[in-house]
Write an enzyme that holds these catalytic residues in place. Structure first.
Site, mmCIF file in Angstrom:
data_model
loop_
_atom_site.group_PDB
_atom_site.id
_atom_site.type_symbol
_atom_site.label_atom_id
_atom_site.label_comp_id
_atom_site.label_asym_id
_atom_site.label_seq_id
_atom_site.Cartn_x
_atom_site.Cartn_y
_atom_site.Cartn_z
ATOM 1 N N GLU A 51 0.834 -1.212 0.000
ATOM 2 C CA GLU A 51 0.000 0.000 0.000
ATOM 3 C C GLU A 51 0.862 1.252 0.000
ATOM 4 O O GLU A 51 0.504 2.256 -0.609
ATOM 5 C CB GLU A 51 -0.951 0.000 1.202
ATOM 6 C CG GLU A 51 -2.055 -1.033 1.134
ATOM 7 C CD GLU A 51 -2.941 -0.914 -0.097
ATOM 8 O OE1 GLU A 51 -3.063 0.200 -0.643
ATOM 9 O OE2 GLU A 51 -3.489 -1.928 -0.540
ATOM 10 N N GLN A 56 0.431 7.069 -4.982
ATOM 11 C CA GLN A 56 0.808 7.922 -6.121
ATOM 12 C C GLN A 56 1.594 7.182 -7.193
ATOM 13 O O GLN A 56 2.322 7.799 -7.968
ATOM 14 C CB GLN A 56 1.694 9.117 -5.705
ATOM 15 C CG GLN A 56 1.483 9.651 -4.355
ATOM 16 C CD GLN A 56 0.371 10.674 -4.345
ATOM 17 O OE1 GLN A 56 0.107 11.322 -5.334
ATOM 18 N NE2 GLN A 56 -0.279 10.812 -3.219
ATOM 19 N N THR A 57 1.532 5.874 -7.224
ATOM 20 C CA THR A 57 2.387 5.125 -8.138
ATOM 21 C C THR A 57 1.578 4.043 -8.849
ATOM 22 O O THR A 57 0.740 3.379 -8.233
ATOM 23 C CB THR A 57 3.540 4.465 -7.334
ATOM 24 O OG1 THR A 57 4.148 5.479 -6.536
ATOM 25 C CG2 THR A 57 4.586 3.859 -8.244
ATOM 26 N N LEU A 94 11.698 4.538 -7.609
ATOM 27 C CA LEU A 94 10.249 4.486 -7.357
ATOM 28 C C LEU A 94 9.684 5.875 -7.020
ATOM 29 O O LEU A 94 8.490 6.123 -7.157
ATOM 30 C CB LEU A 94 9.980 3.490 -6.217
ATOM 31 C CG LEU A 94 8.592 2.895 -6.066
ATOM 32 C CD1 LEU A 94 8.092 2.247 -7.348
ATOM 33 C CD2 LEU A 94 8.582 1.841 -4.955
ATOM 34 N N GLY A 95 10.573 6.769 -6.586
ATOM 35 C CA GLY A 95 10.137 8.154 -6.324
ATOM 36 C C GLY A 95 9.536 8.345 -4.944
ATOM 37 O O GLY A 95 9.336 7.391 -4.197
ATOM 38 N N TYR A 96 9.268 9.615 -4.622
ATOM 39 C CA TYR A 96 8.698 9.972 -3.306
ATOM 40 C C TYR A 96 9.436 9.237 -2.177
ATOM 41 O O TYR A 96 8.883 8.385 -1.487
ATOM 42 C CB TYR A 96 7.201 9.656 -3.226
ATOM 43 C CG TYR A 96 6.362 10.337 -4.270
ATOM 44 C CD1 TYR A 96 6.066 11.692 -4.158
ATOM 45 C CD2 TYR A 96 5.868 9.637 -5.356
ATOM 46 C CE1 TYR A 96 5.299 12.323 -5.113
ATOM 47 C CE2 TYR A 96 5.102 10.268 -6.322
ATOM 48 C CZ TYR A 96 4.812 11.604 -6.198
ATOM 49 O OH TYR A 96 4.056 12.225 -7.142
ATOM 50 N N TYR A 134 -6.014 6.977 4.037
ATOM 51 C CA TYR A 134 -6.237 5.960 3.000
ATOM 52 C C TYR A 134 -5.465 4.677 3.327
ATOM 53 O O TYR A 134 -6.031 3.585 3.335
ATOM 54 C CB TYR A 134 -5.816 6.485 1.622
ATOM 55 C CG TYR A 134 -5.891 5.414 0.569
ATOM 56 C CD1 TYR A 134 -7.107 5.121 -0.037
ATOM 57 C CD2 TYR A 134 -4.782 4.649 0.232
ATOM 58 C CE1 TYR A 134 -7.209 4.094 -0.972
ATOM 59 C CE2 TYR A 134 -4.865 3.623 -0.693
ATOM 60 C CZ TYR A 134 -6.080 3.357 -1.298
ATOM 61 O OH TYR A 134 -6.185 2.343 -2.197
ATOM 62 N N ASP A 152 -9.642 7.150 -1.896
ATOM 63 C CA ASP A 152 -8.689 7.939 -2.685
ATOM 64 C C ASP A 152 -9.410 8.457 -3.929
ATOM 65 O O ASP A 152 -10.643 8.341 -4.033
ATOM 66 C CB ASP A 152 -7.454 7.089 -3.043
ATOM 67 C CG ASP A 152 -7.792 5.940 -3.980
ATOM 68 O OD1 ASP A 152 -9.002 5.718 -4.247
ATOM 69 O OD2 ASP A 152 -6.868 5.271 -4.457
ATOM 70 N N CYS A 218 -18.453 -3.392 -16.875
ATOM 71 C CA CYS A 218 -18.567 -3.069 -15.444
ATOM 72 C C CYS A 218 -19.639 -3.913 -14.759
ATOM 73 O O CYS A 218 -20.769 -3.986 -15.247
ATOM 74 C CB CYS A 218 -18.884 -1.585 -15.257
ATOM 75 S SG CYS A 218 -18.960 -1.127 -13.509
ATOM 76 N N CYS A 224 -25.784 1.659 -12.326
ATOM 77 C CA CYS A 224 -24.933 2.854 -12.193
ATOM 78 C C CYS A 224 -25.723 4.109 -12.563
ATOM 79 O O CYS A 224 -26.301 4.199 -13.650
ATOM 80 C CB CYS A 224 -23.707 2.716 -13.094
ATOM 81 S SG CYS A 224 -22.677 4.208 -13.107
ATOM 82 N N THR A 314 -12.744 29.059 -20.529
ATOM 83 C CA THR A 314 -13.084 27.961 -19.616
ATOM 84 C C THR A 314 -13.151 28.429 -18.169
ATOM 85 O O THR A 314 -14.112 28.139 -17.459
ATOM 86 C CB THR A 314 -12.041 26.821 -19.742
ATOM 87 O OG1 THR A 314 -11.864 26.568 -21.128
ATOM 88 C CG2 THR A 314 -12.508 25.561 -19.054
HETATM 89 N N1 ADE Z 1 -4.191 0.275 -5.137
HETATM 90 C C1 ADE Z 1 -3.940 0.514 -3.863
HETATM 91 N N2 ADE Z 1 -3.981 -0.614 -3.177
HETATM 92 C C2 ADE Z 1 -4.263 -1.600 -4.029
HETATM 93 C C3 ADE Z 1 -4.441 -2.985 -3.924
HETATM 94 N N3 ADE Z 1 -4.329 -3.587 -2.771
HETATM 95 N N4 ADE Z 1 -4.737 -3.648 -5.015
HETATM 96 C C4 ADE Z 1 -4.858 -3.021 -6.170
HETATM 97 N N5 ADE Z 1 -4.702 -1.751 -6.331
HETATM 98 C C5 ADE Z 1 -4.399 -1.028 -5.276
#
Ligand code: ADE
Length: 366
Positions: A51, A56-57, A94-96, A134, A152, A218, A224, A314
């Protein structure tokens, strides 16, 4: 589009809708869950690392890093006891990087305060460095089965579409309501973690952003709200419908012998780099324009108001007042063109067209 009035109590209605969605969603997830490496073992430490990497990735970026990281630090204790440089090295690319530093620090906290295990509730997890609402919700639900929401941007998008809710998802109140709503739904689920992970999966595989949801695939298509209303490509609203900023402008129609002054607009901002009539900020009057014109030291006559117009962009609306004057010579710093040239050679932006081709009048030079 249906508006939700925050004053009316819509939580029960939306909760019912989501409760109907839950079995469809989890059944779909059971059949379609991607075999991601952190899904093989439901170990809290692995879930927490995944997680954190996923913040952000994109999943594809994480896939290579996760197994290497787990191989180097197979347990929370191994991570806590590793030197920081080694943790950062395995995070490289991977950043951050604050995520890696916080993960390392949090592992040490867990070793000291929780006997080397992660705390088992969202409230306690949130106290660890780098763990926000989150991630706390995701880990608490996926690893410990707590009915904790994990909201999120993906989840907000799904809710906005599913409930056909056109409110701005960037408003904190909308997120808060989503958390309360999901909590109520999660409390009714036998496996809250599966519901949360199914929502994540739906947001990454089906209910995609940027107006490109794959509604035909979906599991919630039949119920929906956005799909029924035809708004699925317009939602979520990310603040686009905020009121436009109203800007007052003064447009100058500077004539000289049948030609009118044009000015290249700045390289940045609205209508960047295009030719338009000279424009000054604000709604100016004769007492502002006379000194402006006089500063050129070129005689002018017939200074008069030349109409108003509005133009909507806009995010901005121009409220324009035009003034017209005839100068004895062309003012320096502008290009001059007659009406035919303005039409043919200069792509005059629509904002200025209301002031093109105005009838001319004569008079004495001031
Ligand atoms: N994005 C964040 N957590 C995730 C997870 N457990 N599985 C898939 N996408 C995710």
């Amino acid at each position: 589009m249906k508006k939700i009035d925050p004053k009316t109590e819509l939580l029960p209605e939306n909760r019912e809708k989501l409760l109907r969605a839950a079995p469809l969603l989890t059944a779909w997830f059971k059949e379609n869950a991607r075999p991601l490496p952190w899904r093989t073992e439901r170990d809290p430490y692995r879930i927490w690392v995944s997680e954190t990497m996923l913040q952000q990735t994109r999943i594809e970026a994480v896939l290579g890093y996760f197994p290497r990281f787990l191989e180097a630090f197979p347990t929370l204790r191994a991570l806590a006891e590793a030197p920081e440089e080694k943790v950062l090295k395995l995070w490289e690319g991977l950043g951050y990087y604050s995520r890696a530093r916080n993960l390392h620090k949090a592992a040490a906290v867990c070793l000291e305060q929780y006997g080397g295990a992660l705390p088992g509730t969202a409230a306690e997890l949130k106290k660890l460095p780098g763990v926000g609402a989150y991630t706390a919700g995701a880990v608490a639900s996926l690893a410990f089965g707590e009915a904790a929401p994990a909201v999120d941007g993906n989840v907000l998008r799904i809710l906005a579409r599913f409930l056909n809710d056109e409110r701005d998802v960037l408003q904190p109140a909308v997120k808060k309501e989503a958390e309360a709503l999901l909590k109520a739904v999660l409390e009714q689920q036998e496996r809250p973690g599966v519901f949360n992970e199914a929502l994540m999966e739906l947001g990454e595989v089906i209910c995609l952003p940027n107006g490109s949801p794959r509604c035909s695939r979906c599991p919630l298509g039949g119920i929906c709200g956005a799909l029924a209303a035809g708004t699925e490509k317009d939602l979520p609203n990310r603040g686009e419908t905020r009121p436009r900023r109203l800007e007052k402008k003064t447009v100058l129609l500077l004539r000289c012998g049948g030609r009118t002054a044009l000015e290249k607009r700045p390289d940045k901002g609205l209508l960047a780099g295009l030719y338009g009539f000279p424009m000054l900020d604000g709604e100016l009057g004769r007492t502002d324009i006379v000194p402006w014109l006089s500063s050129y030291r070129i005689p002018f006559r017939d200074l008069k108001e030349a109409g108003r117009a509005r133009h909507i962009f806009t995010h901005v609306e121009w409220d324009m007042t035009a003034w017209e004057a005839e100068t004895e010579r062309e003012l320096p710093g502008f290009v001059y063109a007659d009406d035919a040239e303005i039409r043919e050679r200069y792509a005059l932006p629509a904002a200025f067209k209301a002031f093109r081709d105005r009838p001319r009048t004569g008079g004495e030079l001031e």
